[in-house]
Scaffold this motif. Structure first.
Motif, PDB file in Angstrom:
ATOM      1  N   GLU A 132      47.027  34.593  35.016  1.00  0.00           N
ATOM      2  CA  GLU A 132      45.693  35.121  35.311  1.00  0.00           C
ATOM      3  C   GLU A 132      45.335  36.252  34.343  1.00  0.00           C
ATOM      4  N   VAL A 133      46.317  37.099  34.027  1.00  0.00           N
ATOM      5  CA  VAL A 133      46.076  38.191  33.072  1.00  0.00           C
ATOM      6  C   VAL A 133      45.690  37.621  31.707  1.00  0.00           C
ATOM      7  N   TYR A 134      46.351  36.531  31.310  1.00  0.00           N
ATOM      8  CA  TYR A 134      46.022  35.904  30.023  1.00  0.00           C
ATOM      9  C   TYR A 134      44.575  35.411  30.019  1.00  0.00           C
ATOM     10  N   ILE A 135      44.153  34.778  31.112  1.00  0.00           N
ATOM     11  CA  ILE A 135      42.762  34.293  31.197  1.00  0.00           C
ATOM     12  C   ILE A 135      41.790  35.469  31.145  1.00  0.00           C
ATOM     13  N   ILE A 136      42.127  36.546  31.862  1.00  0.00           N
ATOM     14  CA  ILE A 136      41.268  37.741  31.866  1.00  0.00           C
ATOM     15  C   ILE A 136      41.178  38.343  30.464  1.00  0.00           C
ATOM     16  N   LEU A 137      42.323  38.456  29.788  1.00  0.00           N
ATOM     17  CA  LEU A 137      42.357  39.021  28.439  1.00  0.00           C
ATOM     18  C   LEU A 137      41.575  38.155  27.459  1.00  0.00           C
ATOM     19  N   ASN A 138      41.750  36.854  27.560  1.00  0.00           N
ATOM     20  CA  ASN A 138      41.045  35.936  26.667  1.00  0.00           C
ATOM     21  C   ASN A 138      39.532  36.034  26.869  1.00  0.00           C
ATOM     22  N   GLY A 139      39.083  36.099  28.131  1.00  0.00           N
ATOM     23  CA  GLY A 139      37.661  36.218  28.409  1.00  0.00           C
ATOM     24  C   GLY A 139      37.092  37.536  27.920  1.00  0.00           C
ATOM     25  N   ALA A 140      37.821  38.644  28.111  1.00  0.00           N
ATOM     26  CA  ALA A 140      37.356  39.953  27.657  1.00  0.00           C
ATOM     27  C   ALA A 140      37.255  39.994  26.132  1.00  0.00           C
ATOM     28  N   THR A 141      38.196  39.350  25.447  1.00  0.00           N
ATOM     29  CA  THR A 141      38.147  39.295  23.982  1.00  0.00           C
ATOM     30  C   THR A 141      36.925  38.517  23.506  1.00  0.00           C
ATOM     31  N   ASN A 142      36.672  37.373  24.122  1.00  0.00           N
ATOM     32  CA  ASN A 142      35.507  36.565  23.740  1.00  0.00           C
ATOM     33  C   ASN A 142      34.203  37.311  23.990  1.00  0.00           C
ATOM     34  N   ALA A 143      34.113  37.985  25.142  1.00  0.00           N
ATOM     35  CA  ALA A 143      32.893  38.734  25.469  1.00  0.00           C
ATOM     36  C   ALA A 143      32.688  39.894  24.498  1.00  0.00           C
ATOM     37  N   THR A 144      33.768  40.531  24.081  1.00  0.00           N
ATOM     38  CA  THR A 144      33.669  41.640  23.122  1.00  0.00           C
ATOM     39  C   THR A 144      33.140  41.152  21.773  1.00  0.00           C
ATOM     40  N   VAL A 157      35.331  48.691  22.738  1.00  0.00           N
ATOM     41  CA  VAL A 157      36.775  48.479  22.822  1.00  0.00           C
ATOM     42  C   VAL A 157      37.320  49.077  24.124  1.00  0.00           C
ATOM     43  N   TYR A 158      36.847  50.304  24.449  1.00  0.00           N
ATOM     44  CA  TYR A 158      37.237  50.914  25.723  1.00  0.00           C
ATOM     45  C   TYR A 158      36.871  50.000  26.889  1.00  0.00           C
ATOM     46  N   THR A 159      35.663  49.441  26.832  1.00  0.00           N
ATOM     47  CA  THR A 159      35.193  48.571  27.912  1.00  0.00           C
ATOM     48  C   THR A 159      36.120  47.381  28.101  1.00  0.00           C
ATOM     49  N   ALA A 160      36.488  46.734  26.994  1.00  0.00           N
ATOM     50  CA  ALA A 160      37.357  45.547  27.079  1.00  0.00           C
ATOM     51  C   ALA A 160      38.698  45.902  27.716  1.00  0.00           C
ATOM     52  N   VAL A 161      39.287  47.036  27.301  1.00  0.00           N
ATOM     53  CA  VAL A 161      40.586  47.442  27.843  1.00  0.00           C
ATOM     54  C   VAL A 161      40.478  47.732  29.334  1.00  0.00           C
ATOM     55  N   ILE A 162      39.425  48.469  29.720  1.00  0.00           N
ATOM     56  CA  ILE A 162      39.259  48.830  31.139  1.00  0.00           C
ATOM     57  C   ILE A 162      39.004  47.591  31.982  1.00  0.00           C
ATOM     58  N   VAL A 163      38.235  46.637  31.460  1.00  0.00           N
ATOM     59  CA  VAL A 163      37.977  45.393  32.187  1.00  0.00           C
ATOM     60  C   VAL A 163      39.281  44.651  32.467  1.00  0.00           C
ATOM     61  N   VAL A 164      40.130  44.545  31.461  1.00  0.00           N
ATOM     62  CA  VAL A 164      41.405  43.844  31.635  1.00  0.00           C
ATOM     63  C   VAL A 164      42.258  44.547  32.691  1.00  0.00           C
ATOM     64  N   VAL A 165      42.292  45.874  32.639  1.00  0.00           N
ATOM     65  CA  VAL A 165      43.101  46.633  33.601  1.00  0.00           C
ATOM     66  C   VAL A 165      42.556  46.470  35.022  1.00  0.00           C
ATOM     67  N   LEU A 166      41.245  46.638  35.194  1.00  0.00           N
ATOM     68  CA  LEU A 166      40.652  46.571  36.532  1.00  0.00           C
ATOM     69  C   LEU A 166      40.766  45.181  37.136  1.00  0.00           C
ATOM     70  N   LEU A 167      40.445  44.163  36.357  1.00  0.00           N
ATOM     71  CA  LEU A 167      40.477  42.800  36.889  1.00  0.00           C
ATOM     72  C   LEU A 167      41.916  42.337  37.159  1.00  0.00           C
ATOM     73  N   SER A 168      42.853  42.763  36.316  1.00  0.00           N
ATOM     74  CA  SER A 168      44.258  42.405  36.553  1.00  0.00           C
ATOM     75  C   SER A 168      44.791  43.103  37.798  1.00  0.00           C
ATOM     76  N   ALA A 169      44.426  44.372  37.975  1.00  0.00           N
ATOM     77  CA  ALA A 169      44.867  45.108  39.158  1.00  0.00           C
ATOM     78  C   ALA A 169      44.262  44.509  40.425  1.00  0.00           C
ATOM     79  N   THR A 170      43.021  44.032  40.317  1.00  0.00           N
ATOM     80  CA  THR A 170      42.375  43.395  41.470  1.00  0.00           C
ATOM     81  C   THR A 170      43.146  42.160  41.902  1.00  0.00           C
ATOM     82  N   ARG A 171      43.678  41.400  40.928  1.00  0.00           N
ATOM     83  CA  ARG A 171      44.469  40.203  41.278  1.00  0.00           C
ATOM     84  C   ARG A 171      45.763  40.587  41.980  1.00  0.00           C
ATOM     85  N   VAL A 172      46.357  41.706  41.614  1.00  0.00           N
ATOM     86  CA  VAL A 172      47.563  42.160  42.305  1.00  0.00           C
ATOM     87  C   VAL A 172      47.237  42.497  43.760  1.00  0.00           C
ATOM     88  N   ILE A 173      46.148  43.231  43.963  1.00  0.00           N
ATOM     89  CA  ILE A 173      45.740  43.607  45.325  1.00  0.00           C
ATOM     90  C   ILE A 173      45.420  42.357  46.140  1.00  0.00           C
TER      91      ILE A 173
END
Length: 495
Positions: free
Chosen positions: A103-115, A136-152
């Motif tokens: 899931e993190v890979y999908i999130i990272l790939n999507g954030a990269t494409n959107a950037t 760049v800050y936005t992309a990093v924060i998006v990956v962190v927030l969305l990945s953390a949401t999947r953990v929760i």
């Protein structure tokens, strides 16, 4: 010995565990996309704050200062493009057992494409003020927030499933090798939400016999009755394809009752890890590798981890060894250590070392207690064993009596994680499939220890051990070691 048996509580074999309530957990399709979109907007706000208020990495010149409003359209486009990517990559599909890193890979790939998309738009539009560093800050924060949401989300779903909410009540059709492989997975991976209520098999030696706490519910003709009586929500058919007509009939019966049905192809009677799936222009091709279950490099890696962890914990272990030895010596006469013959990898016998937790001549009364308490001789566990001393009761509850097993680990006879070593007389009572648990080095802790320890029936313990052998990884060993700690502290199933 008569006094011992009088004071002991007679325990009967475990009855099948009560079935959990039938409760559904329906997640609206719009929920996670909406959460992701709101978190994306929050990421843009955080990135704006980091860039223009904190001014990390590079300061902002006065002429380049900007309000957040001009960035809002880009934030909306960014969020919309993420949704398109994630929907296409299957992030919002409910896939049981999908690893978090996938899931993190999908999130990272999507954030990269959107950037990249927003970068391209900014070059075309040429806005008066636009911070690429903020993007760049936005992309990093998006990956962190969305990945953390999947953990929760995973933690919340696991808690709900532990309460019987959102589980699949599964009936397994066929109790052969394939059926047992499916059962092993469901017992070992409880976080997936599969609850096996039992199995059907026309062979009375299987269909009428309970396998641990999983019930044998009789012949295949009982399908409809069992589905209705036990509120089955999914049927997994593991029969051979030569029973094609019978399989089709059962599928029709399940569909008429509104029950999901799944198949395990005949080829999966092989080790599931050996099957490779490829496609030839849409035509599935199944291949079989000659993969060895536990190759030498895995053994070396496991050995290195065992020795390293023991060395790191040695200062604490020395103190614990000394305190326990003093307590045993003060309590009364008898040796501090207890040694007994055990069966290890491939049936090789060795002398296992433990702290003595019973009276010195405890072994003489073992067989009598097994008969008195009507225990399973392959895995006899007595909750209130009258042979246990006061110090022994404490160290057994805390699993400290097994600390000297580390000596066996250093000798190369055991590992930190693996099946518990049986006694030779227990192995003599094994059926052929039980002996699969002897294929690797035994361990101090394992899947059955973190699944209930002494409360787990023998057949279920074997299923968990075989699952561990077939799915070993360093990650699985670390997971078992980490889960062992709270089980030991809470003293679950220890006696």
């Amino acid at each position: 010995m008569e006094e011992l048996t009088k004071n002991a509580k007679i325990t009967k074999p475990l009855a099948p565990s009560p079935e959990p309530p039938v409760l559904s957990s329906h997640e609206p399709r719009w929920l996670m996309p909406s959460v992701d979109f709101l978190l994306t907007l929050a990421a843009w706000l955080l990135a704006y704050w980091v860039r223009y208020d904190l001014q990390l990495i590079r300061p902002v010149n006065e002429e380049n200062a900007a309000a957040f409003a001009p960035y809002l359209p880009y934030a909306v486009i960014f969020g919309a493009w993420l949704y398109i990517n994630y929907r296409g990559d299957g992030l919002y599909k409910n896939v049981r057992g999908r690893p978090w890193l996938d899931e993190v890979y999908i999130i990272l790939n999507g954030a990269t494409n959107a950037t990249v998309l927003i970068m391209a738009i900014s070059f075309i539009v040429q806005p008066t003020v636009f911070s690429r560093l903020m993007l760049v800050y936005t992309a990093v924060i998006v990956v962190v927030l969305l990945s953390a949401t999947r953990v929760i989300k995973r933690m919340m779903r696991a808690r709900l499933r532990a309460r019987g909410i959102g589980i699949e009540r599964v009936l397994i059709v066929g109790a052969g090798e394939v059926g047992q492989a499916v059962l092993r997975m469901m017992l070992a991976r409880k976080e997936l939400g599969f609850y096996p209520i039992g199995y059907l098999d026309d062979n009375p030696d299987r269909g009428d016999v309970d396998l641990g706490r999983v019930r044998g519910l009789g012949r295949l003709d009982n399908l409809v009755q069992v589905i209705r009586q036990h509120h089955v929500s999914m049927v997994v058919i593991t029969l051979k394809w030569k029973h094609y007509d019978r399989i089709i009939q059962m599928v029709q019966q399940c569909e008429a009752l509104g029950v999901n049905v799944r198949f395990v192809p005949d080829v999966f009677q092989l080790n599931l890890k050996q099957v490779q799936v490829e496609t030839l222009d849409g035509i599935p091709l199944l291949g079989v590798s000659d993969h060895v279950r536990f190759p030498r490099q895995h053994r070396l890696l496991k050995r290195v981890m065992d020795i390293s962890l023991i060395i790191l914990a040695s200062p604490l272990l020395i103190i614990l060894f000394a305190l326990i030895a003093i307590a045993i010596r003060i309590e009364g006469p008898g040796p501090i250590f207890y040694t007994a013959k055990r069966v290890g990898e491939n049936g090789k016998e060795f002398m296992m070392v433990k702290f003595r937790s019973m009276i010195p001549d405890a072994d003489k009364y073992r067989q009598q207690l097994v008969q008195t308490h009507e225990l399973d001789p392959r895995h006899p566990k007595i909750p209130d064993d009258p042979r246990i001393t006061r110090v022994g009761r404490f160290i057994r509850r805390a699993s400290m009596d097994e600390l000297p097993n580390l000596i066996n680990v250093l000798r190369g006879q055991m590992s930190l994680v693996g099946p518990r070593p049986p006694t030779p007389d227990e192995v003599e009572l094994y059926e052929p499939w039980h002996k699969q648990r002897l294929q690797i080095m035994p361990g101090i802790t394992g899947l059955w220890q973190i699944s209930g320890r002494s409360d787990v029936p023998f057949d279920e313990m074997c299923l968990l051990d075989i699952y561990y052998i077939e799915n070993w990884s360093i990650r699985l060993d670390i997971q078992i070691l980490l889960l062992t700690v709270p089980r030991v502290l809470l003293r679950q199933g220890a006696y």
